[in-house]
Design a protein around this motif. Structure first.
Motif, PDB file in Angstrom:
ATOM      1  N   PHE A 171       0.846  -1.192   0.000  1.00 41.67           N
ATOM      2  CA  PHE A 171       0.000   0.000   0.000  1.00 41.67           C
ATOM      3  C   PHE A 171       0.886   1.248   0.000  1.00 41.67           C
ATOM      4  CE2 PHE A 171      -3.059   3.148   1.439  1.00 41.67           C
ATOM      5  CZ  PHE A 171      -4.192   2.783   0.750  1.00 41.67           C
ATOM      6  N   ASP A 172       1.497   1.497  -1.144  1.00 42.28           N
ATOM      7  CA  ASP A 172       2.344   2.673  -1.342  1.00 42.28           C
ATOM      8  C   ASP A 172       1.946   3.305  -2.661  1.00 42.28           C
ATOM      9  OD1 ASP A 172       4.261   4.604  -1.678  1.00 42.28           O
ATOM     10  OD2 ASP A 172       5.941   3.215  -1.891  1.00 42.28           O
ATOM     11  N   PHE A 173       1.071   4.297  -2.595  1.00 44.16           N
ATOM     12  CA  PHE A 173       0.576   4.934  -3.801  1.00 44.16           C
ATOM     13  C   PHE A 173       1.127   6.342  -3.943  1.00 44.16           C
ATOM     14  CE2 PHE A 173      -2.394   1.494  -2.946  1.00 44.16           C
ATOM     15  CZ  PHE A 173      -2.398   0.870  -4.188  1.00 44.16           C
ATOM     16  N   THR A 174       2.401   6.474  -3.583  1.00 47.88           N
ATOM     17  CA  THR A 174       3.127   7.713  -3.850  1.00 47.88           C
ATOM     18  C   THR A 174       3.887   7.617  -5.161  1.00 47.88           C
ATOM     19  OG1 THR A 174       5.079   6.917  -2.647  1.00 47.88           O
ATOM     20  CG2 THR A 174       3.404   8.109  -1.376  1.00 47.88           C
TER      21      THR A 174
ATOM     22  N   GLN B 228      -7.241   8.271   2.398  1.00 48.84           N
ATOM     23  CA  GLN B 228      -6.772   8.223   3.776  1.00 48.84           C
ATOM     24  C   GLN B 228      -5.490   7.406   3.829  1.00 48.84           C
ATOM     25  OE1 GLN B 228      -9.999   6.776   6.206  1.00 48.84           O
ATOM     26  NE2 GLN B 228     -11.167   8.671   6.026  1.00 48.84           N
ATOM     27  N   ALA B 229      -4.915   7.306   5.016  1.00 44.66           N
ATOM     28  CA  ALA B 229      -3.632   6.618   5.158  1.00 44.66           C
ATOM     29  C   ALA B 229      -3.720   5.154   4.761  1.00 44.66           C
ATOM     30  CB  ALA B 229      -3.131   6.735   6.591  1.00 44.66           C
ATOM     31  N   ASP B 230      -4.913   4.558   4.890  1.00 44.87           N
ATOM     32  CA  ASP B 230      -5.037   3.123   4.627  1.00 44.87           C
ATOM     33  C   ASP B 230      -6.117   2.789   3.605  1.00 44.87           C
ATOM     34  OD1 ASP B 230      -7.223   3.764   6.127  1.00 44.87           O
ATOM     35  OD2 ASP B 230      -6.898   2.246   7.684  1.00 44.87           O
ATOM     36  N   ARG B 231      -6.611   3.774   2.857  1.00 40.04           N
ATOM     37  CA  ARG B 231      -7.639   3.470   1.855  1.00 40.04           C
ATOM     38  C   ARG B 231      -7.723   4.567   0.807  1.00 40.04           C
ATOM     39  NH1 ARG B 231     -12.003   2.982   6.403  1.00 40.04           N
ATOM     40  NH2 ARG B 231     -10.080   2.722   7.569  1.00 40.04           N
ATOM     41  N   LEU B 232      -8.196   4.148  -0.376  1.00 45.00           N
ATOM     42  CA  LEU B 232      -8.295   5.037  -1.522  1.00 45.00           C
ATOM     43  C   LEU B 232      -9.531   4.600  -2.316  1.00 45.00           C
ATOM     44  CD1 LEU B 232      -6.873   7.272  -3.246  1.00 45.00           C
ATOM     45  CD2 LEU B 232      -5.617   5.431  -4.377  1.00 45.00           C
ATOM     46  N   THR B 233     -10.476   5.536  -2.533  1.00 48.91           N
ATOM     47  CA  THR B 233     -11.733   5.188  -3.176  1.00 48.91           C
ATOM     48  C   THR B 233     -12.006   6.097  -4.371  1.00 48.91           C
ATOM     49  OG1 THR B 233     -12.694   4.357  -1.118  1.00 48.91           O
ATOM     50  CG2 THR B 233     -14.229   4.962  -2.851  1.00 48.91           C
ATOM     51  N   TYR B 234     -12.446   5.464  -5.473  1.00 46.91           N
ATOM     52  CA  TYR B 234     -12.839   6.163  -6.692  1.00 46.91           C
ATOM     53  C   TYR B 234     -14.337   5.930  -6.917  1.00 46.91           C
ATOM     54  CZ  TYR B 234      -7.823   6.117  -7.891  1.00 46.91           C
ATOM     55  OH  TYR B 234      -6.451   6.263  -7.894  1.00 46.91           O
TER      56      TYR B 234
ATOM     57  N   GLN C  90      -5.671  -1.053   2.856  1.00 50.28           N
ATOM     58  CA  GLN C  90      -4.594  -1.732   3.578  1.00 50.28           C
ATOM     59  C   GLN C  90      -5.173  -2.245   4.895  1.00 50.28           C
ATOM     60  OE1 GLN C  90      -1.635   0.787   5.377  1.00 50.28           O
ATOM     61  NE2 GLN C  90      -0.053  -0.791   5.301  1.00 50.28           N
ATOM     62  N   PRO C  91      -5.502  -3.535   4.979  1.00 49.94           N
ATOM     63  CA  PRO C  91      -6.071  -4.053   6.225  1.00 49.94           C
ATOM     64  C   PRO C  91      -5.140  -3.820   7.409  1.00 49.94           C
ATOM     65  CG  PRO C  91      -6.321  -5.634   4.451  1.00 49.94           C
ATOM     66  CD  PRO C  91      -5.400  -4.569   3.942  1.00 49.94           C
ATOM     67  N   GLY C  92      -5.732  -3.500   8.543  1.00 45.57           N
ATOM     68  CA  GLY C  92      -4.949  -3.225   9.740  1.00 45.57           C
ATOM     69  C   GLY C  92      -5.860  -2.911  10.909  1.00 45.57           C
ATOM     70  N   PRO C  93      -5.347  -2.235  11.922  1.00 44.83           N
ATOM     71  CA  PRO C  93      -6.147  -1.958  13.125  1.00 44.83           C
ATOM     72  C   PRO C  93      -7.424  -1.178  12.845  1.00 44.83           C
ATOM     73  CG  PRO C  93      -3.828  -1.607  13.560  1.00 44.83           C
ATOM     74  CD  PRO C  93      -3.942  -1.835  12.086  1.00 44.83           C
ATOM     75  N   SER C  94      -7.386  -0.194  11.932  1.00 43.60           N
ATOM     76  CA  SER C  94      -8.583   0.606  11.655  1.00 43.60           C
ATOM     77  C   SER C  94      -9.350   0.104  10.448  1.00 43.60           C
ATOM     78  CB  SER C  94      -8.193   2.070  11.433  1.00 43.60           C
ATOM     79  OG  SER C  94      -7.395   2.215  10.275  1.00 43.60           O
ATOM     80  N   LEU C  95      -8.843  -0.881   9.764  1.00 43.23           N
ATOM     81  CA  LEU C  95      -9.492  -1.434   8.582  1.00 43.23           C
ATOM     82  C   LEU C  95      -9.500  -2.948   8.717  1.00 43.23           C
ATOM     83  CD1 LEU C  95     -10.780  -0.685   5.864  1.00 43.23           C
ATOM     84  CD2 LEU C  95      -8.526  -0.887   4.832  1.00 43.23           C
ATOM     85  N   GLY C  96     -10.423  -3.435   9.556  1.00 44.15           N
ATOM     86  CA  GLY C  96     -10.532  -4.865   9.756  1.00 44.15           C
ATOM     87  C   GLY C  96     -10.094  -5.358  11.113  1.00 44.15           C
ATOM     88  N   SER C  97      -9.618  -4.442  11.958  1.00 51.43           N
ATOM     89  CA  SER C  97      -9.249  -4.779  13.343  1.00 51.43           C
ATOM     90  C   SER C  97      -8.149  -5.821  13.445  1.00 51.43           C
ATOM     91  CB  SER C  97     -10.484  -5.254  14.137  1.00 51.43           C
ATOM     92  OG  SER C  97     -11.447  -4.232  14.194  1.00 51.43           O
ATOM     93  N   LEU C  98      -7.257  -5.890  12.461  1.00 47.68           N
ATOM     94  CA  LEU C  98      -6.087  -6.752  12.596  1.00 47.68           C
ATOM     95  C   LEU C  98      -5.106  -6.119  13.569  1.00 47.68           C
ATOM     96  CD1 LEU C  98      -5.519  -7.793   8.868  1.00 47.68           C
ATOM     97  CD2 LEU C  98      -6.489  -9.181  10.691  1.00 47.68           C
ATOM     98  N   PRO C  99      -4.245  -6.925  14.207  1.00 53.81           N
ATOM     99  CA  PRO C  99      -3.324  -6.370  15.217  1.00 53.81           C
ATOM    100  C   PRO C  99      -2.379  -5.308  14.671  1.00 53.81           C
ATOM    101  CG  PRO C  99      -3.440  -8.759  15.399  1.00 53.81           C
ATOM    102  CD  PRO C  99      -4.166  -8.392  14.139  1.00 53.81           C
ATOM    103  N   ALA C 100      -1.970  -5.432  13.411  1.00 55.90           N
ATOM    104  CA  ALA C 100      -1.029  -4.471  12.821  1.00 55.90           C
ATOM    105  C   ALA C 100      -1.343  -4.360  11.331  1.00 55.90           C
ATOM    106  CB  ALA C 100       0.419  -4.920  13.027  1.00 55.90           C
ATOM    107  N   PRO C 101      -1.000  -3.233  10.696  1.00 55.90           N
ATOM    108  CA  PRO C 101      -1.258  -3.100   9.258  1.00 55.90           C
ATOM    109  C   PRO C 101      -0.482  -4.142   8.465  1.00 55.90           C
ATOM    110  CG  PRO C 101      -0.725  -0.968  10.251  1.00 55.90           C
ATOM    111  CD  PRO C 101      -0.413  -2.009  11.278  1.00 55.90           C
TER     112      PRO C 101
END
Length: 326
Positions: A64-67, A138-144, A155-166
């Motif tokens: 998840f690097d869209f720079t 956002q830091a962990d998602r991109l929507t069109y 990018q699944p992680g704590p705020s996107l799916g409640s995984l322990p780490a991104p």
């Protein structure tokens, strides 16, 4: 076409050495009577010690690097259906769920300068989403948002799916394409996709077992309803020696306007002996059957992504499972 229910399903889905010295003593001189001088023996040559082989190292891109420009292989599952408005109520028929395997040559392409994203499958012309259609970044998602549907990358992680780490080497994507016909019917394609930095075959462990903490999400179509399902903070078990991927996941429905239901899945997958890919079956406790396709991602296969289908008597599901070794 984008209904409030589709928006709800999107929100739910985008919820993871030193050595020692020596010494001696001087006990005085010892007298030696010289003998006849002989030809000295040649000093034996010493073979050099072999240089140990270096442990191979592999480089993996952060997913998840869209720079910058990106090209990410995709797998997953999809449902294709036709929606008909019947007195203000949508009916779906026919409904067909299928896997999107590596042979589909799925790709997520992103252009850093223009911020355009595109999804390509089956060597067909890709569906493109220009940067002007970005509605959420956002830091962990991109929507069109497009006239024909939407694409959301997460990018699944704590705020996107409640995984322990991104997740560092895995991304998920949700794509909906809806086209309305002159007859009034709407052709719908719902895709649940996963991709990332595929683990090199030589980097996949060959011994030991490990639990993977995962997030599962799926969309379900029945003849008269559309639903979503999710399961968070559950485990799959991976045995690297036998190449087995096993586990039980209970999905809970997410559309509050429908009766609350659950679907209990049994996952039975096998990691290839020659690659990072996973193939296998999915069954449900109520008699449903389906298939799965997946991959290991990142160093030593520390992350995984799986796409799956499930066909039941009342509906069909397409979804993904993603997570990381604990």
């Amino acid at each position: 076409m984008k209904s409030p229910r589709h928006a709800t399903l999107l929100a739910v889905f985008l919820l993871a050495s030193c050595g020692g010295g020596g010494g001696g003593s001087d006990g005085g001189s010892v007298g030696v009577v010289p003998g006849p001088t002989g030809t000295p023996s040649p000093t034996p040559s010493t073979s050099p010690s072999p240089t140990p082989s270096a442990t191979p190292t592999f480089a993996y891109d952060i997913a998840f690097d869209f720079t910058r420009d990106r090209l990410i292989p995709l797998i997953g599952a999809q449902i294709i259906t036709v929606a008909t408005d019947s007195g203000g109520r949508l009916l779906y028929n026919p409904i067909a769920a299928s896997l999107i395997e590596a042979t589909a040559v799925g790709t997520l392409r992103y252009e850093g300068a223009s911020q355009q994203a595109s999804i390509g499958l089956f060597n067909a012309a890709p569906q493109s989403y220009p940067g002007s259609q970005i509605t959420l970044r956002q830091a962990d998602r991109l929507t069109y948002e497009a006239p024909s549907g939407f694409l959301s990358i997460g990018q699944p992680g704590p705020s996107l799916g409640s995984l322990p780490a991104p997740l560092r080497y895995t991304v998920v994507a949700v794509q909906t394409v809806a086209t309305r016909e002159p007859s009034g019917q709407t052709n719908i394609i719902e895709r649940r996709l996963v991709g990332g930095a595929s683990t090199v075959a030589a980097d996949v462990p060959r011994s030991g077992t490990a639990p993977y903490r995962v997030l599962a999400a799926a969309v379900s179509y029945a003849p008269n309803s559309l639903n979503g399902f999710v399961a968070q903070n559950v485990d799959l078990s991976v045995d690297y020696a036998t190449r087995d991927v096993r586990g039980t996941i209970t999905l809970a429905s997410t559309v509050t306007s429908l009766p609350a239901t659950t679907v209990t899945l049994t996952i039975a997958g096998q990691i290839s002996d020659t690659s990072n890919r996973i193939a296998g079956s999915v069954t449900s406790s109520d008699g449903g059957t389906g298939r799965l396709t997946g991959e290991l991602y990142g160093p030593q296969g520390g992350e995984l992504g799986i796409g799956f289908t499930l066909l039941r008597s009342g509906d069909q599901l397409a979804g993904t499972i993603v997570g990381a070794r604990r």
